[in-house]
Motif scaffolding. Structure first.
Motif, PDB file in Angstrom:
ATOM      1  N   ILE A  55     -24.165 -10.170   4.940  1.00  0.00           N
ATOM      2  CA  ILE A  55     -24.083 -10.468   6.381  1.00  0.00           C
ATOM      3  C   ILE A  55     -22.656 -10.855   6.757  1.00  0.00           C
ATOM      4  CG2 ILE A  55     -24.817 -12.095   8.175  1.00  0.00           C
ATOM      5  CD1 ILE A  55     -27.579 -12.131   6.839  1.00  0.00           C
ATOM      6  N   ARG A  56     -22.035 -11.706   5.950  1.00  0.00           N
ATOM      7  CA  ARG A  56     -20.651 -12.108   6.226  1.00  0.00           C
ATOM      8  C   ARG A  56     -19.719 -10.903   6.198  1.00  0.00           C
ATOM      9  NH1 ARG A  56     -16.036 -13.103   3.748  1.00  0.00           N
ATOM     10  NH2 ARG A  56     -16.858 -12.622   1.670  1.00  0.00           N
ATOM     11  N   LEU A  57     -19.879 -10.062   5.204  1.00  0.00           N
ATOM     12  CA  LEU A  57     -19.019  -8.886   5.094  1.00  0.00           C
ATOM     13  C   LEU A  57     -19.266  -7.903   6.232  1.00  0.00           C
ATOM     14  CD1 LEU A  57     -19.269  -8.380   1.230  1.00  0.00           C
ATOM     15  CD2 LEU A  57     -17.233  -9.057   2.520  1.00  0.00           C
ATOM     16  N   ALA A  58     -20.507  -7.813   6.689  1.00  0.00           N
ATOM     17  CA  ALA A  58     -20.811  -6.943   7.832  1.00  0.00           C
ATOM     18  C   ALA A  58     -20.032  -7.398   9.060  1.00  0.00           C
ATOM     19  CB  ALA A  58     -22.311  -6.950   8.119  1.00  0.00           C
ATOM     20  N   LYS A  59     -20.024  -8.709   9.291  1.00  0.00           N
ATOM     21  CA  LYS A  59     -19.277  -9.246  10.430  1.00  0.00           C
ATOM     22  C   LYS A  59     -17.784  -8.955  10.287  1.00  0.00           C
ATOM     23  CE  LYS A  59     -18.257 -11.742  14.051  1.00  0.00           C
ATOM     24  NZ  LYS A  59     -18.575 -11.283  15.422  1.00  0.00           N
ATOM     25  N   GLU A  60     -17.241  -9.211   9.103  1.00  0.00           N
ATOM     26  CA  GLU A  60     -15.810  -8.995   8.883  1.00  0.00           C
ATOM     27  C   GLU A  60     -15.438  -7.520   8.952  1.00  0.00           C
ATOM     28  OE1 GLU A  60     -14.673 -10.769   5.210  1.00  0.00           O
ATOM     29  OE2 GLU A  60     -14.958 -12.834   5.925  1.00  0.00           O
ATOM     30  N   SER A  61     -16.400  -6.655   8.703  1.00  0.00           N
ATOM     31  CA  SER A  61     -16.119  -5.215   8.674  1.00  0.00           C
ATOM     32  C   SER A  61     -16.293  -4.539  10.028  1.00  0.00           C
ATOM     33  CB  SER A  61     -17.033  -4.540   7.643  1.00  0.00           C
ATOM     34  OG  SER A  61     -16.805  -5.071   6.355  1.00  0.00           O
ATOM     35  N   GLY A  62     -16.623  -5.311  11.051  1.00  0.00           N
ATOM     36  CA  GLY A  62     -16.681  -4.738  12.400  1.00  0.00           C
ATOM     37  C   GLY A  62     -18.063  -4.351  12.874  1.00  0.00           C
ATOM     38  N   ALA A  63     -19.104  -4.745  12.142  1.00  0.00           N
ATOM     39  CA  ALA A  63     -20.469  -4.445  12.594  1.00  0.00           C
ATOM     40  C   ALA A  63     -20.814  -5.297  13.802  1.00  0.00           C
ATOM     41  CB  ALA A  63     -21.466  -4.699  11.471  1.00  0.00           C
ATOM     42  N   ASP A  64     -21.644  -4.759  14.676  1.00  0.00           N
ATOM     43  CA  ASP A  64     -22.202  -5.525  15.789  1.00  0.00           C
ATOM     44  C   ASP A  64     -23.502  -6.204  15.385  1.00  0.00           C
ATOM     45  OD1 ASP A  64     -20.349  -4.724  17.998  1.00  0.00           O
ATOM     46  OD2 ASP A  64     -21.111  -2.729  17.502  1.00  0.00           O
ATOM     47  N   ALA A  65     -24.185  -5.631  14.407  1.00  0.00           N
ATOM     48  CA  ALA A  65     -25.501  -6.144  14.022  1.00  0.00           C
ATOM     49  C   ALA A  65     -25.749  -5.936  12.542  1.00  0.00           C
ATOM     50  CB  ALA A  65     -26.593  -5.446  14.831  1.00  0.00           C
ATOM     51  N   ILE A  66     -26.586  -6.802  11.997  1.00  0.00           N
ATOM     52  CA  ILE A  66     -27.120  -6.628  10.647  1.00  0.00           C
ATOM     53  C   ILE A  66     -28.614  -6.366  10.795  1.00  0.00           C
ATOM     54  CG2 ILE A  66     -27.517  -9.123  10.329  1.00  0.00           C
ATOM     55  CD1 ILE A  66     -26.361  -6.777   7.518  1.00  0.00           C
ATOM     56  N   LYS A  67     -29.117  -5.392  10.056  1.00  0.00           N
ATOM     57  CA  LYS A  67     -30.538  -5.072  10.158  1.00  0.00           C
ATOM     58  C   LYS A  67     -31.223  -5.293   8.811  1.00  0.00           C
ATOM     59  CE  LYS A  67     -32.594  -1.097  10.101  1.00  0.00           C
ATOM     60  NZ  LYS A  67     -33.771  -1.495   9.259  1.00  0.00           N
ATOM     61  N   LEU A  68     -32.373  -5.963   8.895  1.00  0.00           N
ATOM     62  CA  LEU A  68     -33.199  -6.210   7.723  1.00  0.00           C
ATOM     63  C   LEU A  68     -34.378  -5.245   7.718  1.00  0.00           C
ATOM     64  CD1 LEU A  68     -33.395 -10.118   8.035  1.00  0.00           C
ATOM     65  CD2 LEU A  68     -31.571  -8.743   7.003  1.00  0.00           C
ATOM     66  N   GLN A  69     -35.198  -5.345   6.686  1.00  0.00           N
ATOM     67  CA  GLN A  69     -36.480  -4.641   6.642  1.00  0.00           C
ATOM     68  C   GLN A  69     -37.550  -5.688   6.337  1.00  0.00           C
ATOM     69  OE1 GLN A  69     -36.279  -1.379   3.867  1.00  0.00           O
ATOM     70  NE2 GLN A  69     -34.847  -0.224   5.132  1.00  0.00           N
ATOM     71  N   THR A  70     -38.592  -5.713   7.161  1.00  0.00           N
ATOM     72  CA  THR A  70     -39.598  -6.763   7.050  1.00  0.00           C
ATOM     73  C   THR A  70     -40.932  -6.168   6.615  1.00  0.00           C
ATOM     74  OG1 THR A  70     -38.461  -7.976   8.817  1.00  0.00           O
ATOM     75  CG2 THR A  70     -40.680  -8.714   8.220  1.00  0.00           C
ATOM     76  N   TYR A  71     -41.217  -6.327   5.337  1.00  0.00           N
ATOM     77  CA  TYR A  71     -42.489  -5.891   4.764  1.00  0.00           C
ATOM     78  C   TYR A  71     -42.700  -6.625   3.455  1.00  0.00           C
ATOM     79  CZ  TYR A  71     -39.695  -3.004   1.573  1.00  0.00           C
ATOM     80  OH  TYR A  71     -38.796  -2.574   0.624  1.00  0.00           O
ATOM     81  N   ARG A  72     -43.894  -6.568   2.951  1.00  0.00           N
ATOM     82  CA  ARG A  72     -44.207  -6.941   1.578  1.00  0.00           C
ATOM     83  C   ARG A  72     -44.795  -5.702   0.924  1.00  0.00           C
ATOM     84  NH1 ARG A  72     -46.358 -11.672   4.285  1.00  0.00           N
ATOM     85  NH2 ARG A  72     -48.396 -10.629   4.237  1.00  0.00           N
ATOM     86  N   PRO A  73     -44.777  -5.636  -0.381  1.00  0.00           N
ATOM     87  CA  PRO A  73     -45.321  -4.439  -1.022  1.00  0.00           C
ATOM     88  C   PRO A  73     -46.714  -4.079  -0.535  1.00  0.00           C
ATOM     89  CG  PRO A  73     -44.208  -5.792  -2.647  1.00  0.00           C
ATOM     90  CD  PRO A  73     -44.211  -6.590  -1.373  1.00  0.00           C
ATOM     91  N   ASP A  74     -47.561  -5.111  -0.295  1.00  0.00           N
ATOM     92  CA  ASP A  74     -48.942  -4.822   0.094  1.00  0.00           C
ATOM     93  C   ASP A  74     -49.110  -4.572   1.586  1.00  0.00           C
ATOM     94  OD1 ASP A  74     -48.449  -7.396   0.876  1.00  0.00           O
ATOM     95  OD2 ASP A  74     -50.348  -8.218   0.161  1.00  0.00           O
ATOM     96  N   THR A  75     -48.021  -4.681   2.373  1.00  0.00           N
ATOM     97  CA  THR A  75     -48.111  -4.329   3.790  1.00  0.00           C
ATOM     98  C   THR A  75     -47.556  -2.942   4.073  1.00  0.00           C
ATOM     99  OG1 THR A  75     -45.967  -5.271   4.413  1.00  0.00           O
ATOM    100  CG2 THR A  75     -47.874  -6.763   4.439  1.00  0.00           C
ATOM    101  N   ILE A  76     -46.945  -2.341   3.063  1.00  0.00           N
ATOM    102  CA  ILE A  76     -46.367  -1.008   3.256  1.00  0.00           C
ATOM    103  C   ILE A  76     -47.108   0.052   2.447  1.00  0.00           C
ATOM    104  CG2 ILE A  76     -44.632  -1.193   1.425  1.00  0.00           C
ATOM    105  CD1 ILE A  76     -42.614   0.097   3.344  1.00  0.00           C
ATOM    106  N   THR A  77     -47.790  -0.398   1.372  1.00  0.00           N
ATOM    107  CA  THR A  77     -48.594   0.522   0.562  1.00  0.00           C
ATOM    108  C   THR A  77     -49.638  -0.300  -0.182  1.00  0.00           C
ATOM    109  OG1 THR A  77     -48.482   2.366  -1.011  1.00  0.00           O
ATOM    110  CG2 THR A  77     -47.074   0.466  -1.462  1.00  0.00           C
ATOM    111  N   ILE A  78     -50.302   0.275  -1.177  1.00  0.00           N
ATOM    112  CA  ILE A  78     -51.258  -0.455  -2.009  1.00  0.00           C
ATOM    113  C   ILE A  78     -50.893  -0.273  -3.474  1.00  0.00           C
ATOM    114  CG2 ILE A  78     -53.168  -0.312  -0.367  1.00  0.00           C
ATOM    115  CD1 ILE A  78     -54.286   2.030  -2.031  1.00  0.00           C
TER     116      ILE A  78
END
Length: 354
Positions: free
Chosen positions: A39-62
């Motif tokens: 996240i820190r490097l994203a800011k220093e590198s000129g990004a406007d946003a950082i994006k995550l992915q929100t899931y658990r193994p059992d919420t995306i597949t079985i």
């Protein structure tokens, strides 16, 4: 489509700088400290946003060992069981609050791709300013509907989509009363071969779907992203890691900070260069016209001499008569003595009072 879309503190769309998203994905390698460093490097590198992915193994597949639950042949994860893969790739939910807060402290917008309804609920609690629908979720209509119903901006990747899929996703958002949609041109190959990208689709998408369009890019380097912005992409999304050599499920096709920084600088330069449609000269261009061509006397002449191809030429600089008068002046007499290097004027040409 000139609708202005707000994501956090940023206005996104036509007339605004491209919104640069650094995608963390699995590059945290299950280390919270590393996630914060990205996240820190994203800011220093000129990004406007950082994006995550929100899931658990059992919420995306079985948890299933069947052949259908193995990663696709030819993908970087070929031969791996999906449930086991996602166990190494997901972002622990208990990290989310701390990561959102850390990004905010740095002045970086933080949002995420939810992969089920409980993920949306978590992100709503955290005040996520937008939702990203990943390419492989474009056919999860209930998920898209739930995101759209929040009223937040919805960014939809189209990496595996046919036109009918895009139509349905957009229709779902609009029926939910949400017009704040950005489509991302994308090709879900990792890394993406350049010949598979078809960037000329970007302006066609803007026209066809009447909405803002950006680019989610998995190719190596940033030439594609600069080209995308020049074609009208208002968003650029790229995976970011600390070093590709660190490994991880997405490391091989992710950018390193120096590359992201170079991309950001070059995109901002290209945006300046794109400017607007204009045929008006700048002050410097107007001054440069003096170094253009015009008609000059190139041999000494006496009053009454005839202008010929030998003593009248089109040369630099541009302080004489326009070259379009060359044929008209040939054969005319000069009205006075003229030295070599004299810029022509109408008063030097017999029969002209202009």
């Amino acid at each position: 489509m000139n609708k202005e879309i707000i994501i956090g503190s940023r206005k996104v769309g036509e007339g605004h700088p491209a919104f640069l998203i650094a995608e963390m994905s699995a590059n945290h390698l299950m280390d919270l400290g590393r996630a914060k460093e990205i996240i820190r490097l994203a800011k220093e590198s000129g990004a406007d946003a950082i994006k995550l992915q929100t899931y658990r193994p059992d919420t995306i597949t079985i948890d299933c060992k069947g052949e259908e639950f193995m990663a696709s042949k030819g993908s970087p994860w070929e031969g791996q069981n999906l449930f086991e893969l996602y166990k190494t790739a997901y972002t622990p939910w208990e990290w989310h609050g701390e990561l959102f807060e850390y990004a905010a402290e740095l002045g970086l917008i933080c949002f995420s791709s939810p992969f089920d309804h409980t993920a949306v609920d978590l992100l709503e609690e955290l005040g996520a300013p937008a939702y990203k629908i990943a390419s492989f979720e474009i056919n999860d209509i209930p998920l898209i509907r739930k995101c759209a119903e929040t009223g937040k901006s919805v960014i939809i990747s189209t990496g595996i989509a046919e036109k009918e899929d895009i139509d349905l996703a957009l229709e779902t958002c609009r029926k939910a009363g949400n017009e704040n949609v950005i489509l991302l041109k994308c090709c879900s190959e990792y890394p993406t071969p350049y010949e598979e990208l078809n960037l000329l689709t970007i302006p066609d998408m803007k026209k066809t779907f009447d909405c803002a369009v950006g680019l989610s890019d998995h190719s190596m380097g940033y030439a594609v992203d600069i080209a995308g912005v020049s074609l009208g992409a208002c968003v650029v999304e790229k995976h970011l890691t600390i070093r590709r050599a660190d490994g991880g499920p997405d490391g091989m096709f992710s950018m390193e900070p120096e590359e992201f920084r170079d991309m950001a600088v070059n995109i901002r330069n290209v945006e300046k260069a794109l400017g607007k449609v204009s045929y008006t000269l700048t002050a410097k261009q107007k001054d440069s016209r003096g170094r253009s061509r015009s008609l000059y006397v190139v041999e000494d002449m006496k009053a009454g001499d005839i202008f010929t191809e030998q003593n009248l030429r089109s040369i630099r600089p541009g302080y004489g008569l326009h070259t379009k008068y060359y044929d008209e002046i040939l054969g005319k007499k000069c009205t006075c003595d003229l030295k070599k290097g004299t810029a022509t004027k109408w008063e030097y040409i017999e029969g002209h009072n202009s």
